[in-house]
Design a protein around this motif. Sequence first.
Motif, PDB file in Angstrom:
ATOM      1  N   VAL A 327       0.790  -1.226   0.000  1.00 27.27           N
ATOM      2  CA  VAL A 327       0.000   0.000   0.000  1.00 27.27           C
ATOM      3  C   VAL A 327       0.827   1.283   0.000  1.00 27.27           C
ATOM      4  O   VAL A 327       0.420   2.270  -0.598  1.00 27.27           O
ATOM      5  N   GLY A 328       1.975   1.306   0.646  1.00 27.27           N
ATOM      6  CA  GLY A 328       2.738   2.554   0.680  1.00 27.27           C
ATOM      7  C   GLY A 328       4.044   2.499  -0.077  1.00 27.27           C
ATOM      8  O   GLY A 328       4.891   3.381   0.050  1.00 27.27           O
ATOM      9  N   PHE A 329       4.224   1.454  -0.889  1.00 25.18           N
ATOM     10  CA  PHE A 329       5.525   1.204  -1.495  1.00 25.18           C
ATOM     11  C   PHE A 329       5.820   2.092  -2.695  1.00 25.18           C
ATOM     12  O   PHE A 329       6.962   2.453  -2.958  1.00 25.18           O
ATOM     13  N   ILE A 330       4.778   2.461  -3.432  1.00 29.57           N
ATOM     14  CA  ILE A 330       5.014   3.094  -4.724  1.00 29.57           C
ATOM     15  C   ILE A 330       5.455   4.558  -4.589  1.00 29.57           C
ATOM     16  O   ILE A 330       6.019   5.125  -5.493  1.00 29.57           O
ATOM     17  N   ASP A 337       0.939  10.886   1.991  1.00 28.53           N
ATOM     18  CA  ASP A 337       1.262  10.899   3.422  1.00 28.53           C
ATOM     19  C   ASP A 337       0.533   9.774   4.151  1.00 28.53           C
ATOM     20  O   ASP A 337      -0.128   8.930   3.533  1.00 28.53           O
ATOM     21  N   ASN A 338       0.675   9.768   5.478  1.00 25.54           N
ATOM     22  CA  ASN A 338       0.096   8.697   6.280  1.00 25.54           C
ATOM     23  C   ASN A 338      -1.417   8.602   6.107  1.00 25.54           C
ATOM     24  O   ASN A 338      -1.984   7.501   6.059  1.00 25.54           O
ATOM     25  N   GLY A 360      -4.675  -9.708   1.530  1.00 24.24           N
ATOM     26  CA  GLY A 360      -3.702  -9.312   2.530  1.00 24.24           C
ATOM     27  C   GLY A 360      -3.147  -7.937   2.195  1.00 24.24           C
ATOM     28  O   GLY A 360      -3.465  -7.366   1.153  1.00 24.24           O
ATOM     29  N   VAL A 361      -2.311  -7.426   3.082  1.00 24.28           N
ATOM     30  CA  VAL A 361      -1.728  -6.095   2.865  1.00 24.28           C
ATOM     31  C   VAL A 361      -0.279  -6.098   3.314  1.00 24.28           C
ATOM     32  O   VAL A 361       0.047  -6.624   4.383  1.00 24.28           O
ATOM     33  N   ASP A 362       0.574  -5.529   2.481  1.00 18.03           N
ATOM     34  CA  ASP A 362       1.914  -5.164   2.918  1.00 18.03           C
ATOM     35  C   ASP A 362       1.790  -3.742   3.458  1.00 18.03           C
ATOM     36  O   ASP A 362       1.718  -2.778   2.691  1.00 18.03           O
ATOM     37  N   ILE A 363       1.726  -3.621   4.766  1.00 15.95           N
ATOM     38  CA  ILE A 363       1.533  -2.320   5.419  1.00 15.95           C
ATOM     39  C   ILE A 363       2.913  -1.666   5.492  1.00 15.95           C
ATOM     40  O   ILE A 363       3.731  -2.008   6.340  1.00 15.95           O
ATOM     41  N   CYS A 364       3.159  -0.714   4.609  1.00 13.91           N
ATOM     42  CA  CYS A 364       4.539  -0.277   4.419  1.00 13.91           C
ATOM     43  C   CYS A 364       4.608   1.180   3.971  1.00 13.91           C
ATOM     44  O   CYS A 364       3.602   1.805   3.658  1.00 13.91           O
ATOM     45  N   TYR A 365       5.838   1.689   3.937  1.00 13.18           N
ATOM     46  CA  TYR A 365       6.078   3.034   3.419  1.00 13.18           C
ATOM     47  C   TYR A 365       7.536   3.139   3.007  1.00 13.18           C
ATOM     48  O   TYR A 365       8.395   2.392   3.479  1.00 13.18           O
ATOM     49  N   THR A 366       7.793   4.057   2.088  1.00 14.55           N
ATOM     50  CA  THR A 366       9.166   4.353   1.688  1.00 14.55           C
ATOM     51  C   THR A 366       9.673   5.538   2.494  1.00 14.55           C
ATOM     52  O   THR A 366       8.884   6.312   3.053  1.00 14.55           O
ATOM     53  N   ASN A 367      10.964   5.695   2.545  1.00 14.95           N
ATOM     54  CA  ASN A 367      11.546   6.698   3.443  1.00 14.95           C
ATOM     55  C   ASN A 367      11.365   8.132   2.973  1.00 14.95           C
ATOM     56  O   ASN A 367      11.692   9.070   3.707  1.00 14.95           O
ATOM     57  N   HIS A 368      10.850   8.349   1.758  1.00 16.25           N
ATOM     58  CA  HIS A 368      10.607   9.719   1.298  1.00 16.25           C
ATOM     59  C   HIS A 368       9.127  10.084   1.344  1.00 16.25           C
ATOM     60  O   HIS A 368       8.716  11.102   0.797  1.00 16.25           O
ATOM     61  N   TYR A 404      12.599  -0.456   2.003  1.00 13.06           N
ATOM     62  CA  TYR A 404      11.379   0.184   2.478  1.00 13.06           C
ATOM     63  C   TYR A 404      11.054  -0.380   3.853  1.00 13.06           C
ATOM     64  O   TYR A 404      11.646  -1.363   4.295  1.00 13.06           O
ATOM     65  N   GLN A 405      10.119   0.258   4.533  1.00 15.93           N
ATOM     66  CA  GLN A 405       9.767  -0.113   5.897  1.00 15.93           C
ATOM     67  C   GLN A 405       8.427  -0.841   5.890  1.00 15.93           C
ATOM     68  O   GLN A 405       7.467  -0.398   5.253  1.00 15.93           O
TER      69      GLN A 405
END
Length: 454
Positions: A327-330, A337-338, A360-368, A404-405
């Motif tokens: 979800v937050g990878f791209i 934002d969040n 399912g979900v990859d609950i994630c985010y990139t550092n920028h 990514y996180q």
Amino acid sequence: MKLSTRVLGVVYQFSSLKEVFAKANEEKSGDRLAGIAAETVQERIAAKQVLSDITLAEIRDNPLLPAEEDEVSRIIEGDINEPVYQKIKNWSVAELRETILNDKTTSEDLKRLSRGLTSEMIAAAAKLMSNLDLVHAAGKIEILTKCNITIGQRGVLASRLQPNHPTDNVEGMIASLKEGLSYGVGDAVIGINPVDDSVESVKRLLHATHDFIEEWQVPTQNCVLAHVTAQMKAIKQGAPADMIFQSIAGTEAAHRSFGITASLIAEADELAKTYGTGTGPQRLYFETGQGSELSAEAHHGIDQMTLESRNYGFARHYDPYIVNTVVGFIGPEYLYDNKQVMRAGLEDHFMAKMHGVPMGVDICYTNHIKADQNDIENLGVLLSAAGVNFIIAAPMGDDVMLNYQSMSYHDIATLRQTMNKKPAPIFAEWLEKMGIYENGRLGERAGDPTIFTR
């Protein structure tokens, strides 16, 4: 079809159903990048108001991307159950939303209803829902699937163990795998994103995970997330793969940019049935994410949420074992934002479940991106409450290969304890046998990877 309304004395006139869909969407940086987002909150409210009165028949009769022009549209249209559709075609989108949220509407009711809905109809209903609506509606729907084991039961929170390594080093990958299993993670799949997706690399990683699973009798599935063609070649050469993976999108043009077609996915499914090591009946794994069509310049002016819903219409056709949105990878170009990441995660989960897809979900985010670990922990709680089939976890929540996180192994354990969720039943039995669980909870040896030494 009425495409105008009055809000606070101002008349809003929309030129097409495609414009109504885009402007009824919650704020997304990707829609703004594409130049299709509502300019003001008032315009968004007006678009939602117009959309709420449009009938399901009007949506079907005015396709955003006609079947004559797009393979994904043809698949979605071809899978509609006509008797179900005929009963509901005169419903407005507002009536569809109310039916979904009605306490008397059961999981089986919603799965039956979904067979008469196009992906655009499901997206339209989601546009009229609050975040809590999305949690509540998705939580009503139980989707069970089986590859080697069954997941998706009520009260179960399964997990994908993601032991990626920056050089595909098998020893490093196995070390991460042991740690994840020691926290009770990995019932959905042990899935590796390879740095090198050559056939030889895919074979090596599949053999390594398969051998470990066999040695320790782990009730799970393995998969290497290379391009589908590399996996197919590896399987033909004898590599033990329980599932075949592929990223998918909501338009034929985006699929071309991925190097796939519907016929290729069908061929992969048949190959998995004939030569794969998964017992089935489901043996496919799909991954999605809002914004992929825009990044491929293949969005046809359609908003990214609706395109994401079309992913699930495509996925439904192939009866996959698992699907997840990353979800937050791209990146912030598509989800800034969040707040946008959390909204998208809830939308994606609901829309997939409403298609009857095991989500399912990859609950994630990139550092920028404007998000942090607290934000994805919040989303983890929301999705767990919504009955998400599985969540992806990496060691310490930090994927050192993809940079990514994500959620960590211990986050999965914490969510299960906090939300009173369990691993898949047969996996839970194995955890008890290994001493990782004691009486249904993590035991004294949990988190100790030396369990897996002889």
